[in-house]
Enzyme design. Structure first.
Site, PDB file in Angstrom:
ATOM      1  N   TYR A 136       4.642 -10.069  -7.391  1.00 44.10           N
ATOM      2  CA  TYR A 136       6.017 -10.432  -7.731  1.00 44.10           C
ATOM      3  C   TYR A 136       6.117 -11.581  -8.740  1.00 44.10           C
ATOM      4  O   TYR A 136       7.209 -11.909  -9.177  1.00 44.10           O
ATOM      5  CB  TYR A 136       6.786 -10.790  -6.457  1.00 44.10           C
ATOM      6  CG  TYR A 136       7.366  -9.563  -5.782  1.00 44.10           C
ATOM      7  CD1 TYR A 136       6.532  -8.623  -5.188  1.00 44.10           C
ATOM      8  CD2 TYR A 136       8.736  -9.337  -5.755  1.00 44.10           C
ATOM      9  CE1 TYR A 136       7.050  -7.501  -4.581  1.00 44.10           C
ATOM     10  CE2 TYR A 136       9.263  -8.219  -5.153  1.00 44.10           C
ATOM     11  CZ  TYR A 136       8.414  -7.296  -4.560  1.00 44.10           C
ATOM     12  OH  TYR A 136       8.947  -6.183  -3.966  1.00 44.10           O
ATOM     13  N   LYS A 186      -5.315  -4.678   2.073  1.00 46.22           N
ATOM     14  CA  LYS A 186      -6.131  -3.548   1.611  1.00 46.22           C
ATOM     15  C   LYS A 186      -7.446  -4.173   1.151  1.00 46.22           C
ATOM     16  O   LYS A 186      -7.826  -4.092  -0.015  1.00 46.22           O
ATOM     17  CB  LYS A 186      -5.378  -2.828   0.481  1.00 46.22           C
ATOM     18  CG  LYS A 186      -6.030  -1.559   0.004  1.00 46.22           C
ATOM     19  CD  LYS A 186      -5.803  -0.379   0.937  1.00 46.22           C
ATOM     20  CE  LYS A 186      -6.616   0.814   0.471  1.00 46.22           C
ATOM     21  NZ  LYS A 186      -6.556   1.962   1.371  1.00 46.22           N
ATOM     22  N   ASP A 219      -2.346   1.210   4.333  1.00 45.90           N
ATOM     23  CA  ASP A 219      -2.097   2.659   4.460  1.00 45.90           C
ATOM     24  C   ASP A 219      -2.110   3.068   5.933  1.00 45.90           C
ATOM     25  O   ASP A 219      -1.247   3.829   6.395  1.00 45.90           O
ATOM     26  CB  ASP A 219      -3.092   3.480   3.623  1.00 45.90           C
ATOM     27  CG  ASP A 219      -4.542   3.071   3.825  1.00 45.90           C
ATOM     28  OD1 ASP A 219      -4.799   2.014   4.442  1.00 45.90           O
ATOM     29  OD2 ASP A 219      -5.431   3.817   3.363  1.00 45.90           O
ATOM     30  N   ASP A 243       7.068  -5.739   1.171  1.00 42.90           N
ATOM     31  CA  ASP A 243       8.263  -5.041   0.690  1.00 42.90           C
ATOM     32  C   ASP A 243       8.243  -3.600   1.181  1.00 42.90           C
ATOM     33  O   ASP A 243       9.236  -3.082   1.696  1.00 42.90           O
ATOM     34  CB  ASP A 243       8.288  -5.090  -0.847  1.00 42.90           C
ATOM     35  CG  ASP A 243       9.497  -4.367  -1.407  1.00 42.90           C
ATOM     36  OD1 ASP A 243      10.592  -4.560  -0.859  1.00 42.90           O
ATOM     37  OD2 ASP A 243       9.334  -3.603  -2.380  1.00 42.90           O
ATOM     38  N   ASP A 247      10.520  -1.536   4.612  1.00 44.09           N
ATOM     39  CA  ASP A 247      11.435  -0.390   4.507  1.00 44.09           C
ATOM     40  C   ASP A 247      11.063   0.665   5.552  1.00 44.09           C
ATOM     41  O   ASP A 247      11.934   1.283   6.164  1.00 44.09           O
ATOM     42  CB  ASP A 247      11.399   0.220   3.092  1.00 44.09           C
ATOM     43  CG  ASP A 247      12.525  -0.316   2.206  1.00 44.09           C
ATOM     44  OD1 ASP A 247      12.929  -1.489   2.397  1.00 44.09           O
ATOM     45  OD2 ASP A 247      13.017   0.430   1.333  1.00 44.09           O
TER      46      ASP A 247
END
Ligand code: IPM
Ligand code: MG
Length: 374
Positions: A136, A186, A219, A243, A247
């Site tokens: 970001y 990750k 994942d 982020d 969701d």
């Protein structure tokens, strides 16, 4: 009487409607719990930008003087994507050092979730998203731009200090809750940033021997979060992963109508900001079709943070009691308008009937305690 100075930024689209519903609830909470707010509206958003070109930067000094910022929604089809997001929301998170984006994922009783056989007991976790770094920061460059040879580099910035402060916050939160912290990253592919994150988690873990620590790849998180949310208590993660998985968390808890967040400045150097996760939904703006519950829960988080824990807990319970009875969480099918939902919640606070719904209000209490501790 206790007084808190609040800046109101209703913004664009459905922002003004949901903020106005939340203020009805705030009025009731002030009467019931004996505190006051001095509120100031700021027209920051698409219309102000189109009329005057002003973005966050022009308001920064003034906003710095508030105890908290209550934010509606931002985004407008008349403005190119990225201008308001980068120029207002992301700018505020960075300039006010709102290091932790705290996003509770809680399935409230009676709220329909698309996940089969899920119940509220199994879904009560908090995602702590690093809020000022990672991808970001917009670090990167492109050469041969606009040609078939274009090469774009987009970097992710991870500092020890930036990682450490959000990981410490996440551990403190876990220590006051079910004492479990999961790092989501990750590390098998993004090995450079991954090593830093893992090292910081291992280091801070030494200071919290009672908190059990584990690790889940991002994942795999997309697999485990919807199917076995009970596996998680506090999840700490970087800006972009946070982020995305929040969701997904919003889907699990029944939709964006209830998903809320706190953008916390952890050292008291600038105000924290409280906002629903949803966007400005310009397609339904001005029609009283938006569910203000997420904004009202953001209000609860804000009051918890300001030390008004009893009011915060009452608002959360009253909101949960009202949404449990809604036939749908958004649109005409809700059966009530945006402002009617605000009024129902306010009434439950005024007549004390919010107390009928038993909820474990650990989250708002924890936010209040952590604020008092900084
Ligand atoms: C969020 C939003 C923002 C983000 C956008 C609007 C810049 O998606 O708060 O999750 O990416 O952080
Ligand atoms: Mg998002």
């Amino acid at each position: 009487m206790r007084e808190h100075k609040i800046a109101l930024l209703p913004g664009d689209g459905i922002g003004p409607e949901v903020v106005s519903a939340a203020l009805t609830v705030l009025d009731a909470a002030e009467k019931e719990f004996g505190f006051k707010t001095a509120r100031q509206h700021y027209d920051i958003g698409a219309t102000e930008y189109l009329n005057t070109g002003r973005l966050f930067h022009e308001f920064e000094d003034e906003l710095r003087g508030y105890d908290a910022i209550f934010f509606g929604a931002m985004g407008d089809p008349r403005v190119a994507p990225g201008i308001l997001e980068r120029g207002i929301i992301l700018e505020m998170r960075q300039r006010f050092d709102q290091a932790a984006n705290v996003r509770p994922i809680r399935l409230y009783p009676g709220v329909p979730t698309p996940i089969a056989d899920l119940n509220p007991e199994r879904c009560e976790l908090v995602i702590v998203r690093e809020n000022t770094e990672g991808s970001y920061v917009a670090a990167g460059s492109s050469v041969h731009t606009g040609t078939k040879q274009e090469t774009a580099m987009q970097e992710s910035l991870n500092t020890y200090a930036g990682t450490r402060r959000v990981v410490e916050y996440a551990f403190k939160l876990a220590n006051k809750r079910r004492k479990k912290l999961t790092l989501c990253h990750k590390t098998n592919v993004l090995v450079t940033a991954g090593k830093l994150w893992q090292r910081v988690v291992d280091e801070v873990a030494q200071e919290f021997p009672e908190v059990a620590v584990d690790y889940v790849h991002v994942d795999a998180m997309c697999f485990h979060l919807p199917l076995t949310p009970e596996r998680f208590d506090v999840v700490v993660t970087d800006n972009l992963f946070g982020d995305i998985i929040t969701d997904l968390g919003a889907v699990v808890q029944g939709g964006l109508g209830v998903a809320t967040s706190a953008n916390l400045n952890l050292d008291g150097s600038a105000p924290s900001m409280f906002e629903a996760i949803h966007g400005s939904a310009p397609d339904i703006a001005g029609q009283q079709l938006a569910n203000p519950s997420a904004a009202i829960l953001a209000l609860a988080l804000m009051l918890g943070h300001l030390g008004e824990g009893a009011a915060a807990a009452a608002i959360e319970r009253a909101t949960a009691a009202v949404i449990a009875k809604l036939p749908a969480l958004a649109g005409k099918e809700m059966g009530l308008t945006t402002s009617e939902i605000g009024e129902r919640i306010a009434t439950k606070i005024a007549d004390g009937s919010y107390a009928e719904l038993e909820l474990d209000n650990q989250l708002v209490q924890t936010l209040a305690e952590i604020r008092v501790g900084v």
